[in-house]
Design a protein around this motif. Sequence first.
Motif, PDB file in Angstrom:
ATOM      1  N   LEU A   1       6.511   1.107  -3.668  1.00  0.00           N
ATOM      2  CA  LEU A   1       6.050   2.063  -4.655  1.00  0.00           C
ATOM      3  C   LEU A   1       5.396   3.166  -3.838  1.00  0.00           C
ATOM      4  O   LEU A   1       4.346   2.961  -3.229  1.00  0.00           O
ATOM      5  CB  LEU A   1       5.047   1.412  -5.611  1.00  0.00           C
ATOM      6  CG  LEU A   1       4.413   2.302  -6.670  1.00  0.00           C
ATOM      7  CD1 LEU A   1       5.483   2.925  -7.563  1.00  0.00           C
ATOM      8  CD2 LEU A   1       3.418   1.499  -7.498  1.00  0.00           C
ATOM      9  N   SER A   2       6.052   4.326  -3.744  1.00  0.00           N
ATOM     10  CA  SER A   2       5.595   5.398  -2.859  1.00  0.00           C
ATOM     11  C   SER A   2       4.918   6.503  -3.640  1.00  0.00           C
ATOM     12  O   SER A   2       5.244   6.766  -4.794  1.00  0.00           O
ATOM     13  CB  SER A   2       6.767   5.977  -2.067  1.00  0.00           C
ATOM     14  OG  SER A   2       7.294   5.002  -1.201  1.00  0.00           O
ATOM     15  N   PHE A   3       3.972   7.166  -2.978  1.00  0.00           N
ATOM     16  CA  PHE A   3       3.210   8.254  -3.561  1.00  0.00           C
ATOM     17  C   PHE A   3       3.336   9.480  -2.667  1.00  0.00           C
ATOM     18  O   PHE A   3       3.588   9.357  -1.474  1.00  0.00           O
ATOM     19  CB  PHE A   3       1.730   7.875  -3.673  1.00  0.00           C
ATOM     20  CG  PHE A   3       1.499   6.617  -4.456  1.00  0.00           C
ATOM     21  CD1 PHE A   3       1.312   6.660  -5.823  1.00  0.00           C
ATOM     22  CD2 PHE A   3       1.486   5.387  -3.832  1.00  0.00           C
ATOM     23  CE1 PHE A   3       1.106   5.505  -6.550  1.00  0.00           C
ATOM     24  CE2 PHE A   3       1.281   4.224  -4.541  1.00  0.00           C
ATOM     25  CZ  PHE A   3       1.089   4.283  -5.904  1.00  0.00           C
ATOM     26  N   HIS A   4       3.126  10.642  -3.226  1.00  0.00           N
ATOM     27  CA  HIS A   4       3.093  11.911  -2.496  1.00  0.00           C
ATOM     28  C   HIS A   4       4.462  12.204  -1.919  1.00  0.00           C
ATOM     29  O   HIS A   4       5.372  12.551  -2.624  1.00  0.00           O
ATOM     30  CB  HIS A   4       1.994  11.887  -1.428  1.00  0.00           C
ATOM     31  CG  HIS A   4       1.642  13.251  -0.938  1.00  0.00           C
ATOM     32  ND1 HIS A   4       2.103  13.730   0.257  1.00  0.00           N
ATOM     33  CD2 HIS A   4       0.890  14.222  -1.465  1.00  0.00           C
ATOM     34  CE1 HIS A   4       1.644  14.954   0.450  1.00  0.00           C
ATOM     35  NE2 HIS A   4       0.891  15.279  -0.593  1.00  0.00           N
TER      36      HIS A   4
ATOM     37  N   ALA B   1       5.127  -5.114  -1.561  1.00  0.00           N
ATOM     38  CA  ALA B   1       4.923  -6.556  -1.661  1.00  0.00           C
ATOM     39  C   ALA B   1       6.121  -7.245  -1.027  1.00  0.00           C
ATOM     40  O   ALA B   1       7.252  -7.006  -1.417  1.00  0.00           O
ATOM     41  CB  ALA B   1       4.785  -6.981  -3.117  1.00  0.00           C
ATOM     42  N   SER B   2       5.857  -8.079  -0.035  1.00  0.00           N
ATOM     43  CA  SER B   2       6.946  -8.793   0.632  1.00  0.00           C
ATOM     44  C   SER B   2       7.258 -10.084  -0.127  1.00  0.00           C
ATOM     45  O   SER B   2       6.495 -10.520  -0.979  1.00  0.00           O
ATOM     46  CB  SER B   2       6.569  -9.115   2.076  1.00  0.00           C
ATOM     47  OG  SER B   2       5.497 -10.032   2.097  1.00  0.00           O
ATOM     48  N   SER B   3       8.366 -10.717   0.217  1.00  0.00           N
ATOM     49  CA  SER B   3       8.778 -11.940  -0.466  1.00  0.00           C
ATOM     50  C   SER B   3       7.872 -13.124  -0.131  1.00  0.00           C
ATOM     51  O   SER B   3       7.866 -14.114  -0.842  1.00  0.00           O
ATOM     52  CB  SER B   3      10.229 -12.281  -0.099  1.00  0.00           C
ATOM     53  OG  SER B   3      10.325 -12.462   1.309  1.00  0.00           O
ATOM     54  N   ASP B   4       7.059 -13.027   0.936  1.00  0.00           N
ATOM     55  CA  ASP B   4       6.173 -14.142   1.298  1.00  0.00           C
ATOM     56  C   ASP B   4       4.764 -13.979   0.737  1.00  0.00           C
ATOM     57  O   ASP B   4       3.837 -14.677   1.145  1.00  0.00           O
ATOM     58  CB  ASP B   4       6.115 -14.314   2.816  1.00  0.00           C
ATOM     59  CG  ASP B   4       5.539 -13.108   3.542  1.00  0.00           C
ATOM     60  OD1 ASP B   4       5.211 -12.096   2.884  1.00  0.00           O
ATOM     61  OD2 ASP B   4       5.404 -13.178   4.774  1.00  0.00           O
ATOM     62  N   GLY B   5       4.567 -13.043  -0.212  1.00  0.00           N
ATOM     63  CA  GLY B   5       3.271 -12.890  -0.867  1.00  0.00           C
ATOM     64  C   GLY B   5       2.320 -11.935  -0.181  1.00  0.00           C
ATOM     65  O   GLY B   5       1.158 -11.837  -0.546  1.00  0.00           O
ATOM     66  N   HIS B   6       2.766 -11.199   0.810  1.00  0.00           N
ATOM     67  CA  HIS B   6       1.933 -10.236   1.537  1.00  0.00           C
ATOM     68  C   HIS B   6       1.961  -8.897   0.790  1.00  0.00           C
ATOM     69  O   HIS B   6       3.022  -8.339   0.569  1.00  0.00           O
ATOM     70  CB  HIS B   6       2.493 -10.070   2.961  1.00  0.00           C
ATOM     71  CG  HIS B   6       1.747  -9.109   3.794  1.00  0.00           C
ATOM     72  ND1 HIS B   6       0.656  -9.468   4.542  1.00  0.00           N
ATOM     73  CD2 HIS B   6       1.925  -7.793   4.004  1.00  0.00           C
ATOM     74  CE1 HIS B   6       0.202  -8.413   5.184  1.00  0.00           C
ATOM     75  NE2 HIS B   6       0.959  -7.378   4.864  1.00  0.00           N
ATOM     76  N   LEU B   7       0.788  -8.396   0.381  1.00  0.00           N
ATOM     77  CA  LEU B   7       0.693  -7.093  -0.272  1.00  0.00           C
ATOM     78  C   LEU B   7       0.136  -6.107   0.742  1.00  0.00           C
ATOM     79  O   LEU B   7      -0.931  -6.309   1.299  1.00  0.00           O
ATOM     80  CB  LEU B   7      -0.215  -7.139  -1.503  1.00  0.00           C
ATOM     81  CG  LEU B   7      -0.378  -5.807  -2.249  1.00  0.00           C
ATOM     82  CD1 LEU B   7       0.958  -5.349  -2.823  1.00  0.00           C
ATOM     83  CD2 LEU B   7      -1.418  -5.935  -3.347  1.00  0.00           C
ATOM     84  N   GLU B   8       0.858  -5.038   0.969  1.00  0.00           N
ATOM     85  CA  GLU B   8       0.491  -4.039   1.969  1.00  0.00           C
ATOM     86  C   GLU B   8       0.247  -2.713   1.279  1.00  0.00           C
ATOM     87  O   GLU B   8       1.069  -2.259   0.482  1.00  0.00           O
ATOM     88  CB  GLU B   8       1.638  -3.907   2.972  1.00  0.00           C
ATOM     89  CG  GLU B   8       1.366  -3.004   4.126  1.00  0.00           C
ATOM     90  CD  GLU B   8       2.526  -3.015   5.113  1.00  0.00           C
ATOM     91  OE1 GLU B   8       2.977  -1.911   5.467  1.00  0.00           O
ATOM     92  OE2 GLU B   8       2.997  -4.102   5.497  1.00  0.00           O
ATOM     93  N   ILE B   9      -0.898  -2.090   1.549  1.00  0.00           N
ATOM     94  CA  ILE B   9      -1.220  -0.761   1.037  1.00  0.00           C
ATOM     95  C   ILE B   9      -1.300   0.168   2.231  1.00  0.00           C
ATOM     96  O   ILE B   9      -2.105  -0.046   3.137  1.00  0.00           O
ATOM     97  CB  ILE B   9      -2.555  -0.761   0.261  1.00  0.00           C
ATOM     98  CG1 ILE B   9      -2.499  -1.735  -0.909  1.00  0.00           C
ATOM     99  CG2 ILE B   9      -2.880   0.653  -0.219  1.00  0.00           C
ATOM    100  CD1 ILE B   9      -3.818  -1.914  -1.626  1.00  0.00           C
ATOM    101  N   ASN B  10      -0.440   1.169   2.266  1.00  0.00           N
ATOM    102  CA  ASN B  10      -0.387   2.098   3.390  1.00  0.00           C
ATOM    103  C   ASN B  10      -0.843   3.476   2.937  1.00  0.00           C
ATOM    104  O   ASN B  10      -0.385   3.983   1.921  1.00  0.00           O
ATOM    105  CB  ASN B  10       1.045   2.189   3.938  1.00  0.00           C
ATOM    106  CG  ASN B  10       1.527   0.864   4.472  1.00  0.00           C
ATOM    107  OD1 ASN B  10       0.923   0.299   5.362  1.00  0.00           O
ATOM    108  ND2 ASN B  10       2.600   0.348   3.890  1.00  0.00           N
ATOM    109  N   ALA B  11      -1.733   4.079   3.714  1.00  0.00           N
ATOM    110  CA  ALA B  11      -2.219   5.421   3.437  1.00  0.00           C
ATOM    111  C   ALA B  11      -1.880   6.308   4.616  1.00  0.00           C
ATOM    112  O   ALA B  11      -1.909   5.857   5.767  1.00  0.00           O
ATOM    113  CB  ALA B  11      -3.728   5.406   3.198  1.00  0.00           C
ATOM    114  N   GLY B  12      -1.566   7.571   4.354  1.00  0.00           N
ATOM    115  CA  GLY B  12      -1.236   8.503   5.419  1.00  0.00           C
ATOM    116  C   GLY B  12      -2.395   8.735   6.372  1.00  0.00           C
ATOM    117  O   GLY B  12      -2.220   8.786   7.587  1.00  0.00           O
TER     118      GLY B  12
END
Length: 178
Positions: free
Chosen positions: A46-49, A59-70
Amino acid sequence: NVTILGDLTVTGNDITFGNGATIVNTSTSLLTITEAEILLPTTSKLSFHDAAGGENILASSDGHLEINAGTTLDMTAPTVDINAATAVTIDGPAVTIADSAAGAPILHLTNTHAGAASAELRFNKDSASGADSDVMGKISFYGTDDSDNAHEELAYMDAYIVEADHGSEAAGMRFFVA
């Protein structure tokens, strides 16, 4: 690509854009929108900007949620709760806690266990080859002079390895002042 000018309204399964366009009962193999949730059932982002900034949630298939900011990830609230069953890990060169109130900030380590164990502030020196004189941890105190120059180290204490030989380990503590 979708560009939204104006408002976006979700009513039931319908999405209405500011320009009057409406998506009704949205469901594809990559996206499901219902009144209760927007679901990306795969490892889609889910991308922004824009793509150059790199702002996205994945969200990866192994349950890892990653939030990336510029550049910066801001969380603003009267209270921010972080709850973890095993550990909270911060991987970065520095953690800064700052406040302008008198007597603040305060770092609390609270142990509610009804026994002899307590909270612990632990410094781990984990090198592949420990040696004599290695510093295992340091607590430093910085301040400014009366000319308001840059902060400088005015006092510190450290713990160091006196003897690193296996079976004969010994350590020391030192206190220094300017």
